[in-house]
Design an enzyme around this catalytic site. Structure first.
Site, short mmCIF file in Angstrom:
data_model
loop_
_atom_site.label_atom_id
_atom_site.label_comp_id
_atom_site.label_asym_id
_atom_site.label_seq_id
_atom_site.Cartn_x
_atom_site.Cartn_y
_atom_site.Cartn_z
N HIS A 295 -2.94 11.85 -4.21
CA HIS A 295 -3.16 11.33 -5.27
C HIS A 295 -1.99 10.37 -5.40
O HIS A 295 -2.26 9.04 -5.38
CB HIS A 295 -3.23 12.18 -6.45
CG HIS A 295 -3.74 11.49 -7.90
ND1 HIS A 295 -3.87 10.16 -7.98
CD2 HIS A 295 -3.89 11.91 -9.11
CE1 HIS A 295 -4.18 9.77 -9.22
NE2 HIS A 295 -4.01 10.97 -9.81
N HIS A 334 -9.63 2.76 0.15
CA HIS A 334 -9.82 3.35 -1.21
C HIS A 334 -11.30 3.81 -1.25
O HIS A 334 -12.23 3.33 -1.06
CB HIS A 334 -9.32 2.24 -2.27
CG HIS A 334 -9.03 2.72 -3.51
ND1 HIS A 334 -10.04 3.36 -4.39
CD2 HIS A 334 -7.92 3.08 -3.99
CE1 HIS A 334 -9.09 3.76 -5.34
NE2 HIS A 334 -8.04 3.70 -5.30
N ASP A 390 -0.94 1.17 -2.82
CA ASP A 390 0.07 1.75 -2.21
C ASP A 390 0.79 0.85 -1.31
O ASP A 390 1.86 1.24 -0.67
CB ASP A 390 -0.08 3.06 -1.72
CG ASP A 390 -0.32 4.05 -3.12
OD1 ASP A 390 0.34 3.88 -3.98
OD2 ASP A 390 -1.69 4.91 -3.04
#
Ligand code: ACO
Length: 456
Positions: A295, A334, A390
């Site tokens: 996560h 994703h 990220d």
């Protein structure tokens, strides 16, 4: 002809909460009994998203009168709507993220973290007076009880800041026992102010502890982001002056991380909160969910990858190995976004601003070139693999001086507003009950207890 059972509610013209012009129902035929069941289809704001049938009514589908009824098997809730929500909208195919209807790009450009937190929590952009009041309230709740300092000081010198953060947030509940009165709106708002305010202080104290540095108390004259930088980095100077560009970038990073609808940690917040635990304990559980590498930890992996690549010339060879299946390209792909993650696009534009202040970093050149090559490569294009948030956040966090262990804590600070918005919405939704999923039992039938001497 199958027999029609309408006990499972006959379809209606309108689903809830949004309206839909079609008289939509779903009919399920149970081939065991040849009965069919008709269910109303419920829609959200957009008919093409969020069409759902009430799972509880499925229970009416039974093989025999006495059996328990049909369940939906959905590990990880990948296709279960656990709530109706008006907070965050994501269209992963088109790369759209909106809080309360406002595109993330507009909020990142024009707003600031505390205003976005207000919007997310209370549903509307504040007026000037409301924003001033909210900013004042949050700013004046950033101090921690002195006992909290002792609690933080009791951790081992090398304690992970996220472990400290999760524990300290739960510990805060012991200072505010009234927080358990979760059905009192005024008490709820007070805890929301406290939590939004204090997470930054807890986070900074966790960092200072890991460095063996004295804790720095909040400075009420600074912005939320500026104060956080001061609590992290102030040393002997009488007044810490945050660099305005870095302060702005950190504020944007906070905005981008406020909420992301029903992810693992939001679900933890709602699940724990549904038992009417106080918001500190619920939020601590949400932060614990965020701590997991699946996560909140991918940006650390991106940094490792960029370090491993080392220089731009090594990129084609690295991509070949990714395509051969040796490993994944970190920061790409994703579960929800099958397009460019809008948060990554904002960060990509901000990164050069940061490096103008902090000095260049070869990792940014590697990241940009890696992205360019990957986005032209059929392997990534055909699989809809684009940079996610990220991909750039780790490089920027590092440039701002944060150690990798602080990355999930930095995520948790603004996500606190999102978690609390989810919590508030859950408490105010009369459909919600204590979270209690079912199971399909696959264990033994009843067995007779054997004394220990008689067991094989
Ligand atoms: N690099 C190379 N190939 C990839 C990558 C990647 N980063 N991500 C997916 N693929 C490939 C898979 O191998 C698969 O290929 P195949 O069809 O030939 O088997 C295909 O793309 C689909 O992959 P799935 O695993 O089914 O996609 P899923 O949606 O389940 O995975 C995930 C999403 C976990 C994020 C994945 O893309 C990944 O592992 N990315 C790298 C880690 C990362 O950046 N995580 C951060 C996510 S953002 C966040 O959590 C805030």
């Amino acid at each position: 002809m199958p027999e029609t059972v309408t006990g499972a509610q006959k379809g209606t013209k309108k689903g809830t909460p949004g309206e839909h012009p079609m008289a939509d129902t779903l009919t399920i035929i149970d081939n065991r009994t040849e009965k069919d069941f008709e269910y109303p289809i419920m829609y959200g704001t957009y008919p093409e998203y969020g069409a759902a049938i009430p799972a509880k009514d499925i229970r009416a589908i039974k093989a025999t009168e006495t059996d328990f009824g049909m369940l939906c098997y959905d590990p990880g809730f990948t296709n279960t709507a656990s709530c109706k929500s008006a907070i965050t909208f994501i269209d992963g195919e088109k790369g759209i993220l909106r809080y309360r209807g406002y595109p993330i790009e507009q909020l990142a450009e024009k707003s600031n973290y505390l205003e976005v937190a207000y919007l997310t929590l209370f549903g509307e952009l504040p007026t000037k007076d409301e924003l001033d009041r909210w900013t004042y309230d949050v700013t004046h709740h950033t101090y921690l009880h002195e006992n909290m300092k002792e609690l933080m000081a009791a951790f081992r010198y090398d304690a992970h800041p996220m472990g400290m953060f999760v524990s300290a947030i739960a510990a805060l509940s012991t200072f505010y026992p009234e927080a358990r009165t979760i059905d009192d709106p005024e008490i709820r708002i007070k805890q929301i102010q406290r939590l939004v305010a204090k997470v930054g202080t807890v986070a900074a104290f966790a960092y200072r502890h890991s460095r063996g540095l004295p804790y720095v108390y909040p400075d009420n004259e600074l912005s939320f982001a500026g104060n956080f930088l001061a609590m992290m980095y102030r040393t002997s100077e009488a007044k810490y002056e945050p660099n305005p560009i870095l302060e702005k970038v950190l504020d944007v990073l906070f905005i981008l991380h406020v909420d992301h609808e029903q992810n693992c940690s939001a679900n933890a917040m709602r699940a724990v909160g549904s038992s009417h635990a106080d918001p500190y304990c619920s939020l601590s559980a949400a932060a614990a969910a965020l701590y997991g590498p699946l996560h909140g930890g991918a940006n650390e992996m991106v940094l490792r990858m960029l370090r491993e690549i080392g220089k731009v010339e090594n990129i084609p060879g690295y991509i070949q190995r990714v395509k051969a299946g040796d490993f994944r390209l970190m920061g790409f792909g994703h579960r929800v976004y099958k397009n460019y993650d809008p948060r990554a696009r904002i960060l990509r534009e901000l990164a050069p601003e940061v490096f103008k202040v902090t000095g260049t970093n070869p990792m940014l050149d590697i990241a940009i070139e890696l992205e360019r090559i990957a986005l032209e490569d059929d392997y990534f294009v055909s699989r809809n693999l684009y940079p996610n948030v990220d991909f750039y956040s780790g490089i920027i966090y590092q440039a701002l001086g944060f150690p990798v262990a602080m990355f999930p804590v930095l995520f948790a600070i603004p996500r606190t507003a999102g978690w609390l918005a989810q919590w508030l919405e859950m408490l105010q939704d009369s459909d919600q009950r204590i979270a209690r999923p079912r199971q399909v039992y696959i264990g033994y039938d009843e067995r007779k207890y054997e004394p220990i001497g008689k067991r094989d």
